[in-house]
Design a protein around this motif. Structure first.
Motif, mmCIF file in Angstrom:
data_model
loop_
_atom_site.group_PDB
_atom_site.id
_atom_site.type_symbol
_atom_site.label_atom_id
_atom_site.label_comp_id
_atom_site.label_asym_id
_atom_site.label_seq_id
_atom_site.Cartn_x
_atom_site.Cartn_y
_atom_site.Cartn_z
ATOM 1 N N LEU A 664 0.832 -1.204 0.000
ATOM 2 C CA LEU A 664 0.000 0.000 0.000
ATOM 3 C C LEU A 664 0.870 1.258 0.000
ATOM 4 O O LEU A 664 0.540 2.252 -0.660
ATOM 5 C CB LEU A 664 -0.935 -0.009 1.209
ATOM 6 C CG LEU A 664 -2.112 0.970 1.169
ATOM 7 C CD1 LEU A 664 -2.947 0.775 -0.074
ATOM 8 C CD2 LEU A 664 -2.978 0.821 2.417
ATOM 9 N N GLY A 665 1.979 1.223 0.711
ATOM 10 C CA GLY A 665 2.907 2.344 0.685
ATOM 11 C C GLY A 665 3.533 2.528 -0.692
ATOM 12 O O GLY A 665 3.722 3.660 -1.152
ATOM 13 N N LEU A 666 3.854 1.408 -1.355
ATOM 14 C CA LEU A 666 4.383 1.504 -2.720
ATOM 15 C C LEU A 666 3.361 2.136 -3.660
ATOM 16 O O LEU A 666 3.708 2.951 -4.522
ATOM 17 C CB LEU A 666 4.767 0.115 -3.231
ATOM 18 C CG LEU A 666 5.986 -0.544 -2.575
ATOM 19 C CD1 LEU A 666 6.134 -1.975 -3.067
ATOM 20 C CD2 LEU A 666 7.244 0.252 -2.880
ATOM 21 N N MET A 667 2.113 1.781 -3.495
ATOM 22 C CA MET A 667 1.057 2.367 -4.328
ATOM 23 C C MET A 667 0.917 3.861 -4.045
ATOM 24 O O MET A 667 0.681 4.655 -4.964
ATOM 25 C CB MET A 667 -0.256 1.627 -4.088
ATOM 26 C CG MET A 667 -0.214 0.175 -4.555
ATOM 27 S SD MET A 667 -1.593 -0.839 -3.964
ATOM 28 C CE MET A 667 -2.919 -0.247 -5.007
ATOM 29 N N GLN A 668 1.081 4.268 -2.783
ATOM 30 C CA GLN A 668 1.085 5.701 -2.456
ATOM 31 C C GLN A 668 2.218 6.422 -3.187
ATOM 32 O O GLN A 668 2.010 7.468 -3.808
ATOM 33 C CB GLN A 668 1.257 5.895 -0.948
ATOM 34 C CG GLN A 668 0.043 5.590 -0.097
ATOM 35 C CD GLN A 668 0.331 5.815 1.382
ATOM 36 O OE1 GLN A 668 1.401 5.451 1.891
ATOM 37 N NE2 GLN A 668 -0.604 6.424 2.084
ATOM 38 N N LEU A 669 3.406 5.849 -3.108
ATOM 39 C CA LEU A 669 4.581 6.466 -3.715
ATOM 40 C C LEU A 669 4.425 6.603 -5.228
ATOM 41 O O LEU A 669 4.654 7.684 -5.797
ATOM 42 C CB LEU A 669 5.822 5.625 -3.390
ATOM 43 C CG LEU A 669 7.108 5.985 -4.137
ATOM 44 C CD1 LEU A 669 7.581 7.376 -3.749
ATOM 45 C CD2 LEU A 669 8.194 4.943 -3.860
ATOM 46 N N ILE A 670 4.028 5.535 -5.886
ATOM 47 C CA ILE A 670 3.921 5.550 -7.345
ATOM 48 C C ILE A 670 2.800 6.484 -7.784
ATOM 49 O O ILE A 670 2.923 7.199 -8.788
ATOM 50 C CB ILE A 670 3.712 4.119 -7.865
ATOM 51 C CG1 ILE A 670 4.957 3.273 -7.541
ATOM 52 C CG2 ILE A 670 3.434 4.107 -9.361
ATOM 53 C CD1 ILE A 670 4.767 1.790 -7.734
ATOM 54 N N THR A 671 1.719 6.518 -7.028
ATOM 55 C CA THR A 671 0.620 7.432 -7.361
ATOM 56 C C THR A 671 1.068 8.881 -7.234
ATOM 57 O O THR A 671 0.777 9.714 -8.100
ATOM 58 C CB THR A 671 -0.589 7.174 -6.448
ATOM 59 O OG1 THR A 671 -1.017 5.817 -6.601
ATOM 60 C CG2 THR A 671 -1.740 8.112 -6.799
ATOM 61 N N LEU A 672 1.793 9.213 -6.161
ATOM 62 C CA LEU A 672 2.290 10.585 -6.000
ATOM 63 C C LEU A 672 3.227 10.962 -7.141
ATOM 64 O O LEU A 672 3.203 12.092 -7.637
ATOM 65 C CB LEU A 672 3.005 10.732 -4.663
ATOM 66 C CG LEU A 672 2.138 10.748 -3.407
ATOM 67 C CD1 LEU A 672 3.011 10.957 -2.178
ATOM 68 C CD2 LEU A 672 1.079 11.826 -3.488
ATOM 69 N N SER A 673 4.064 10.015 -7.550
ATOM 70 C CA SER A 673 4.968 10.284 -8.668
ATOM 71 C C SER A 673 4.181 10.623 -9.931
ATOM 72 O O SER A 673 4.517 11.553 -10.660
ATOM 73 C CB SER A 673 5.860 9.062 -8.918
ATOM 74 O OG SER A 673 6.617 9.218 -10.092
#
Length: 684
Positions: A664-673
């Motif tokens: 879920l944290g990875l999805m946060q990071l990639i979405t912000l990017s």
């Protein structure tokens, strides 16, 4: 402290300091000799808390010191020291200016990312500061130092101190009150800071009690303030209309700038700084300002040169050169007798007047060019300014049990609930759960949902309007009473059919599809519906089987319209059989990206910072990139990776964004990017 000592040993710093001390020792400007030093000397000789009354009672000029307590207190310590050491008070006055000047240099060093040598060359050796403060003796450096101190505190979220310093700046020079509305607009339109707005009001109150209540009790101080001739300058530039009506252009320009700031729905710090500097620049350019006023815009010019290109340096240098010439003409120094005898006194006065006017015209013209360039480069290109034109809209589609609500919530808690408006496709089911129509079709079928209302409401929110919505309660199977949903900076529209209609897809700045391994989806849906919604396992499995044809027909094709596809898969097919409530299955994330352009940087950060295994594949034309990510990571690693890959996005986030661990944290990071990339595309 060690870095500061190295900084002070820089030859440019020493050169600037020597120039300042030399000017203080060799020159005694008229305002210093006739007004400021005599006033300070008088207040020291017969010390009183009302130095204005003491000055006027001895026949002093009413325009000698039209400033408040903050200005008086700032000059008092070094003047007292000079008095004790029998040194002329003019040195105490000059050294106080150097103290404010050096303090402003240190504050700019905190605000502006630049090499020390660059900052020293642009600010410390600036002719504007040297001429206005030390050649002409004006004290505007003091209120500007206090104002920039308040701005620094705003950046560091120390709002109480910011409010106090802002009131001190206004006390030091009443003109600084022009900045107060911009502070209020910035704090009000930054929803994260609005939560702690009370601290700023507390600082304002404290500053008012310290600097203004005592001054308001001094009738002599108010008289001297009212007699300040600079106040009348703002009315010089005007347009006369019928019936003795006049439009004053300086207040008009200021109010228009204030309105432009208000129209920005949310400001970040850089935008606030630029807009405030622009307001001061327009006031200075449109007013027959004294040379001291140009210090007000010095931080703006420094920041513009540091962040700009060569043209920015050239134009600002030309502006500074014209300022030097204008200031030289302003002083009215003695002209060569040879020139006067040659052209005659009357002709010389005409010639001198025209040269002065032409110089000031060129100065204003160059300043307006600077204003136009700063507006374009520091304001209109600002991400927050682009965001203010319309909200940033994220569409999230996926099958039932794919984790749409969990993902939408993970994105929402990064920006803060105060900055996010959400609508869910479940809230647009046409019937309650117990209606017989559900025996005919599943809610996967678009015909069972009011997608027209979903689209209309999303368009209204995108247009900045509010909507009336209802919430589908999964426990009771019924719709709630209608409630108001207001538009916000970030809009998240999630649902089974969020990417189904073309008009919906056109609304999104970023469209996301959540794919999931079928066995994993069954596992998650059983976990959710049994534990949270009270269904039996048999009922859940029966519903999945019933909905599968509709899912393949209506839901999965939406992935073709997504900018970003998150596919969640177990790292091994047998791992689901070993999973328990306390030992969840280990997963890998497969990301398919369209329209992205920094996946290589993302891969490096995921490997180098998060310690993950990442495989990357690109199609033949580079339009699609697939990242396969395995491994475990923490919320702290995700935050550090976000700072590296898209640091500017942090201005959009909540004061304390909630980062997640793992996938879920990875999805946060990639979405912000990808949000950062989408904002960049808005400018293209």
């Amino acid at each position: 402290m060690k870095k500061l000592l190295i900084y002070c040993r820089n030859p440019l710093f020493i050169s600037g300091l020597v120039i300042r001390i030399a000017l203080i020792g060799m020159l005694l400007p008229s305002p210093v000799a006739n007004w400021y030093v005599p006033f300070l000397s008088n207040s020291i000789s017969g010390f009183t808390l009302d130095p204005w009354q003491a000055w006027l009672s001895q026949g002093g000029m009413s325009i000698a010191f039209p400033y408040g307590y903050a200005m008086w207190v700032f000059f008092l310590p070094l003047c007292l020291l000079c008095k004790a050491l029998s040194i002329p008070l003019s040195f105490g006055y000059g050294l106080s200016l150097i103290a404010a000047d050096f303090g402003l240099l240190l504050l700019l060093r905190k605000l502006i990312t630049a090499k020390d040598t660059t900052l020293l060359a642009i600010y410390w050796l600036s002719p504007i500061s040297l001429i206005a403060s030390y050649w002409l003796g004006y004290n505007d450096i003091v209120p500007v130092f206090l104002l920039i101190g308040a701005i620094c505190c705003i950046k560091e979220h120390r709002l109480t101190l910011a409010g106090t310093l802002l009131l001190a700046a206004i006390s030091a020079k009443l003109s600084m009150i022009l900045s107060l509305p911009f502070f209020l607009i910035y704090l009000f339109h930054n929803r994260g800071l609005r939560q702690i707005f009370g601290k700023f009001l507390a600082g304002i109150t404290l500053g008012f009690c310290l600097f203004f209540i005592p001054f308001l009790c001094s009738q002599a101080g108010l008289t001297m303030l009212a007699s300040n001739p600079e106040i009348e300058k703002i009315y010089r530039l005007s347009i006369s209309l019928v019936r003795n009506t006049t439009i004053y252009l300086v207040p008009l320009a200021y109010l228009l700038m204030l309105y432009a700031a208000w129209r920005v729905k949310r400001m970040n710090f850089e935008l606030f700084n630029a807009v405030l500097g622009m307001a001061f620049l327009l006031v200075v350019l449109l007013t027959p300002a004294s040379p001291g006023w140009f210090i007000w815009i010095l931080p703006l010019l420094v920041n513009y040169q540091v962040s700009g290109d060569r043209a920015a340096i050239y134009i600002t240098s030309l502006f500074s050169a014209l300022y030097v010439l204008s200031a030289a003409l302003f002083t009215g120094s003695q002209q060569p007798d040879l020139l006067i005898n040659t052209v005659g006194t009357a002709n010389f006065q005409i010639l001198n007047s025209r040269i002065t006017s032409l110089t000031h015209t060129a100065l204003v013209a160059t300043g307006l060019v600077l204003a136009a360039r700063i507006w374009r480069e520091a304001i209109s290109r600002n991400d927050f300014f682009r965001l203010s034109r319309k909200p940033f809209v994220i569409g999230v589609a996926g099958d039932s049990g794919a984790g749409k609500d969990t993902f939408a919530n993970a994105i929402s808690i990064l920006f803060g609930a105060h900055s996010v408006a959400s609508i869910s496709g479940d809230d647009y089911h046409l019937w309650d759960r117990h209606q017989p129509m559900w025996q005919v079709m599943t809610h996967i079928n678009p015909a069972a949902n009011d997608l027209e209302a979903f689209a209309k409401n999303l368009i209204s929110l995108t247009d900045g309007k509010f909507i009336q919505a209802s919430h589908y309660d999964h426990d009771s199977g019924k719709m709630s009473r209608p409630f108001v949903v207001r538009s916000n900076d970030i809009i998240i529209a999630s649902g089974l059919h969020a990417l189904y209609l073309p008009i919906l897809r056109e609304c999104y700045d970023l469209s996301i599809y959540l794919d999931i391994d079928e066995d994993l989806r069954t596992y998650f849906k059983v976990q959710r519906d049994v534990t949270k919604r009270g269904y039996t396992i048999e009922r859940v499995l029966e519903a999945l089987a019933k909905r599968k044809p509709d899912s393949e027909k209506f839901i999965r094709p939406q992935a073709a319209h997504a900018d970003l596809i998150f596919s969640l898969r177990p790292i091994h097919p047998t791992i689901l059989q070993q999973a328990t409530e306390h030992l969840p299955p280990r997963l890998k994330l497969v990301v398919q990206s369209r329209h992205g352009f920094n996946e290589l940087s993302l891969k490096r950060v995921l490997i180098g910072v998060c310690g993950l295994h990442v495989d990357m594949n690109t199609n033949h034309d580079g339009s699609e990139v697939e990242l396969s990510i395995e491994g475990e990571t923490t919320a702290e690693d995700i935050k550090m990776a976000a700072l590296l890959i898209c640091p500017q996005i942090f201005e959009f986030l909540d004061l304390e964004p909630q980062w997640q661990n793992g996938v879920l944290g990875l999805m946060q990071l990639i979405t912000l990017s990808h949000i950062n990339q989408a904002l960049t595309r808005r400018f293209i």
